[in-house]
Design an enzyme around this catalytic site. Structure first.
Site, PDB file in Angstrom:
ATOM      1  N   CYS A 113       0.817  -1.224   0.000  1.00  0.00           N
ATOM      2  CA  CYS A 113       0.000   0.000   0.000  1.00  0.00           C
ATOM      3  C   CYS A 113       0.845   1.266   0.000  1.00  0.00           C
ATOM      4  O   CYS A 113       0.326   2.354  -0.257  1.00  0.00           O
ATOM      5  CB  CYS A 113      -0.944   0.004   1.193  1.00  0.00           C
ATOM      6  SG  CYS A 113      -1.886  -1.504   1.329  1.00  0.00           S
ATOM      7  N   HIS A 254      -3.579   6.794   3.138  1.00  0.00           N
ATOM      8  CA  HIS A 254      -3.937   5.543   2.477  1.00  0.00           C
ATOM      9  C   HIS A 254      -5.331   5.126   2.941  1.00  0.00           C
ATOM     10  O   HIS A 254      -5.645   5.189   4.125  1.00  0.00           O
ATOM     11  CB  HIS A 254      -2.901   4.472   2.826  1.00  0.00           C
ATOM     12  CG  HIS A 254      -3.330   3.094   2.435  1.00  0.00           C
ATOM     13  ND1 HIS A 254      -3.795   2.807   1.174  1.00  0.00           N
ATOM     14  CD2 HIS A 254      -3.400   1.936   3.145  1.00  0.00           C
ATOM     15  CE1 HIS A 254      -4.129   1.523   1.125  1.00  0.00           C
ATOM     16  NE2 HIS A 254      -3.895   0.975   2.298  1.00  0.00           N
ATOM     17  N   ASN A 285     -10.144  -0.751  -0.091  1.00  0.00           N
ATOM     18  CA  ASN A 285      -8.688  -0.592  -0.050  1.00  0.00           C
ATOM     19  C   ASN A 285      -8.099  -1.042  -1.392  1.00  0.00           C
ATOM     20  O   ASN A 285      -8.145  -2.227  -1.712  1.00  0.00           O
ATOM     21  CB  ASN A 285      -8.146  -1.446   1.106  1.00  0.00           C
ATOM     22  CG  ASN A 285      -6.643  -1.347   1.255  1.00  0.00           C
ATOM     23  OD1 ASN A 285      -5.943  -0.821   0.395  1.00  0.00           O
ATOM     24  ND2 ASN A 285      -6.132  -1.876   2.350  1.00  0.00           N
TER      25      ASN A 285
HETATM   26  N1  ACO Z   1     -18.543  -9.936   8.789  1.00  0.00           N
HETATM   27  C1  ACO Z   1     -18.998 -10.300  10.013  1.00  0.00           C
HETATM   28  N2  ACO Z   1     -18.188 -10.698  10.988  1.00  0.00           N
HETATM   29  C2  ACO Z   1     -16.876 -10.709  10.748  1.00  0.00           C
HETATM   30  C3  ACO Z   1     -16.337 -10.335   9.497  1.00  0.00           C
HETATM   31  C4  ACO Z   1     -17.223  -9.943   8.506  1.00  0.00           C
HETATM   32  N3  ACO Z   1     -16.820  -9.563   7.293  1.00  0.00           N
HETATM   33  N4  ACO Z   1     -15.004 -10.448   9.558  1.00  0.00           N
HETATM   34  C5  ACO Z   1     -14.690 -10.863  10.787  1.00  0.00           C
HETATM   35  N5  ACO Z   1     -15.823 -11.042  11.508  1.00  0.00           N
HETATM   36  C6  ACO Z   1     -15.961 -11.480  12.887  1.00  0.00           C
HETATM   37  C7  ACO Z   1     -14.743 -12.238  13.360  1.00  0.00           C
HETATM   38  O1  ACO Z   1     -14.819 -13.590  12.959  1.00  0.00           O
HETATM   39  C8  ACO Z   1     -14.868 -12.067  14.863  1.00  0.00           C
HETATM   40  O2  ACO Z   1     -15.814 -12.982  15.324  1.00  0.00           O
HETATM   41  P1  ACO Z   1     -15.550 -13.791  16.710  1.00  0.00           P
HETATM   42  O3  ACO Z   1     -15.475 -12.711  17.748  1.00  0.00           O
HETATM   43  O4  ACO Z   1     -16.751 -14.676  16.802  1.00  0.00           O
HETATM   44  O5  ACO Z   1     -14.260 -14.494  16.499  1.00  0.00           O
HETATM   45  C9  ACO Z   1     -15.464 -10.672  15.016  1.00  0.00           C
HETATM   46  O6  ACO Z   1     -16.046 -10.354  13.751  1.00  0.00           O
HETATM   47  C10 ACO Z   1     -14.449  -9.605  15.363  1.00  0.00           C
HETATM   48  O7  ACO Z   1     -13.309  -9.771  14.547  1.00  0.00           O
HETATM   49  P2  ACO Z   1     -12.081  -8.826  14.643  1.00  0.00           P
HETATM   50  O8  ACO Z   1     -11.041  -9.270  13.671  1.00  0.00           O
HETATM   51  O9  ACO Z   1     -11.664  -8.680  16.074  1.00  0.00           O
HETATM   52  O10 ACO Z   1     -12.732  -7.452  14.152  1.00  0.00           O
HETATM   53  P3  ACO Z   1     -12.083  -6.044  14.137  1.00  0.00           P
HETATM   54  O11 ACO Z   1     -12.956  -5.120  14.847  1.00  0.00           O
HETATM   55  O12 ACO Z   1     -10.638  -6.087  14.486  1.00  0.00           O
HETATM   56  O13 ACO Z   1     -12.170  -5.676  12.595  1.00  0.00           O
HETATM   57  C11 ACO Z   1     -10.799  -5.594  10.631  1.00  0.00           C
HETATM   58  C12 ACO Z   1     -11.517  -6.478  11.628  1.00  0.00           C
HETATM   59  C13 ACO Z   1     -11.833  -4.724   9.942  1.00  0.00           C
HETATM   60  C14 ACO Z   1     -10.102  -6.458   9.612  1.00  0.00           C
HETATM   61  C15 ACO Z   1      -9.801  -4.740  11.417  1.00  0.00           C
HETATM   62  O14 ACO Z   1      -8.954  -5.507  12.203  1.00  0.00           O
HETATM   63  C16 ACO Z   1      -8.958  -3.914  10.497  1.00  0.00           C
HETATM   64  O15 ACO Z   1      -9.419  -3.011   9.844  1.00  0.00           O
HETATM   65  N6  ACO Z   1      -7.650  -4.173  10.419  1.00  0.00           N
HETATM   66  C17 ACO Z   1      -6.775  -3.488   9.536  1.00  0.00           C
HETATM   67  C18 ACO Z   1      -6.652  -4.331   8.379  1.00  0.00           C
HETATM   68  C19 ACO Z   1      -6.598  -3.594   7.095  1.00  0.00           C
HETATM   69  O16 ACO Z   1      -7.122  -2.519   6.897  1.00  0.00           O
HETATM   70  N7  ACO Z   1      -5.963  -4.234   6.192  1.00  0.00           N
HETATM   71  C20 ACO Z   1      -5.888  -3.739   4.912  1.00  0.00           C
HETATM   72  C21 ACO Z   1      -4.603  -4.000   4.352  1.00  0.00           C
HETATM   73  S1  ACO Z   1      -3.369  -3.225   5.251  1.00  0.00           S
HETATM   74  C22 ACO Z   1      -3.411  -1.709   4.834  1.00  0.00           C
HETATM   75  O17 ACO Z   1      -3.818  -1.398   3.774  1.00  0.00           O
HETATM   76  C23 ACO Z   1      -2.962  -0.765   5.814  1.00  0.00           C
END
Ligand code: ACO
Length: 328
Positions: A113, A254, A285
């Site tokens: 990214c 980003h 993204n």
């Molecule tokens: N729909 C419904 N539920 C979901 C989904 C979905 N799409 N995805 C995950 N869940 C569930 C998980 O299974 C988990 O369930 P559980 O508690 O029963 O195990 C629950 O939701 C919470 O999951 P978390 O991973 O803790 O959710 P979080 O609030 O951390 O959000 C996310 C996840 C959105 C991926 C977050 O961690 C994030 O944004 N991280 C940054 C990642 C990113 O942006 N990456 C992009 C590439 S890197 C970059 O460009 C910088």
């Protein structure tokens, strides 16, 4: 003083839209979950016959048209991508051929990214040393082909598209003031594509059984590091130029996740809508393409006025991160 300046921007996105409601039919998720956790409402997806180079070429043509220079005048083409058309040759060479930049050297760079900021940094160095006068920097991705559409943790996040900018040598005090790039390889396997390189070459087992050719991500780790690193990159840029966040007219971060953007903006104290550029609700993204697509939209919609201080701030797999500060 010899500087580099952006004289043209362009972007290109697939027509096909995939909404959160469409995703509800593909994996167990909901529009409410995706919107509240990421801010994303829809993303663009390449159709059959459209590749990373398809969007890179169109974005480049638009950037060239705005800058008013001919492709033959380009000295260098740098294309940031983690989803090239082929492992080799470089997608930048395909773009060179398609646009007719017969006098340019062309290469791809892999900084996820942060690819566009890395590219800008290289372009700026080439221009300041007099090695090049006109450089095309592109960020382009078709992430939809490396996304696991059965993995709800990742498939909701990404989209396809490209943005490009023409960078030219100029005198005076407008243009790029500084670029800073960083890496932290300790986290290389926190966000990556394990298969289809030479560590896990493509076999029936790696591709089909183990699904190794798709993106794998530790979302929470990425989130924490992204906010800290983007703050560090932004503060480094400002300190290097004797500025503070109050000098910034527009922050273009980003576009990974609205919560990452908001947390970074809050730490920097750049939270006003008119000073913070956000478009990820429309595109998700798009990795290396997110900043140049945003830059083009900000440019064409008049969000940047001559003399404005514009701060670009990125973070991505590797981890890589970086910033670019410019006077528009
Ligand atoms: N729909 C419904 N539920 C979901 C989904 C979905 N799409 N995805 C995950 N869940 C569930 C998980 O299974 C988990 O369930 P559980 O508690 O029963 O195990 C629950 O939701 C919470 O999951 P978390 O991973 O803790 O959710 P979080 O609030 O951390 O959000 C996310 C996840 C959105 C991926 C977050 O961690 C994030 O944004 N991280 C940054 C990642 C990113 O942006 N990456 C992009 C590439 S890197 C970059 O460009 C910088």
């Amino acid at each position: 003083m010899l500087r580099s300046r952006i004289t043209g921007t362009g972007s290109s996105l697939p027509e096909k839209i995939l909404t959160n409601s469409d995703l509800e039919l593909m994996v167990e998720t909901s529009d409410e979950w995706i919107t509240s956790r990421t801010g994303i409402k829809q993303r663009r997806i390449a159709s059959e016959g459209q590749f990373t180079s398809t969007f890179a070429v169109e974005a480049s043509r638009r950037a060239l048209e705005m800058s008013g220079i001919k492709a033959e005048e380009l000295d260098l083409i740098i294309l940031g991508t983690v989803t090239p058309d082929f492992p080799f040759p470089a997608t930048a060479c395909i773009v060179q051929h398609e646009i007719g930049a017969v006098n340019a050297a062309a290469f791809d760079l892999s900084a996820a990214c942060s690819g566009f900021i890395y590219g800008l940094s290289i372009a700026d160095k080439y221009i300041r040393t007099g090695e090049a006068r006109k450089v095309l920097v592109i960020g382009a991705e078709v992430l939809s082909r490396v996304v696991d559409w059965t993995d709800r943790n990742t498939c909701i996040l990404f989209g396809d598209g490209s943005g490009a900018a023409v960078i030219e040598a100029c005198e005076g005090d407008t243009g790029l003031l500084s670029t800073h790039i960083f890496s932290n390889g300790s986290y290389w396997n926190t966000l990556y594509q394990p298969g289809c390189g030479n560590r896990n070459p493509a076999t029936n087992r790696s591709v089909i059984d183990d699904r190794l050719c798709f993106i794998k991500m530790e979302g929470n780790d990425v989130f924490k590091h992204a906010v800290r690193a983007m703050e560090e990159a932004a503060c480094t840029a400002l300190a290097a130029n004797g500025m503070t966040p109050s000098d910034v007219s527009l922050l273009i971060p980003h576009q990974a996740n609205l919560r990452i953007i908001d947390a970074t903006a809050k730490r920097l104290g750049i939270t006003e809508e008119e000073r913070l550029f956000v478009n990820l609700h429309n595109y998700g993204n798009t990795s290396s393409a997110s900043i140049p697509i945003s830059l083009d939209e900000a440019n064409r919609s008049g969000r940047m006025k001559p003399g404005d201080i514009v701060l670009l701030d990125a973070f991505g797999g590797g981890f890589t991160y970086g910033s670019a500060l410019m006077r528009w």
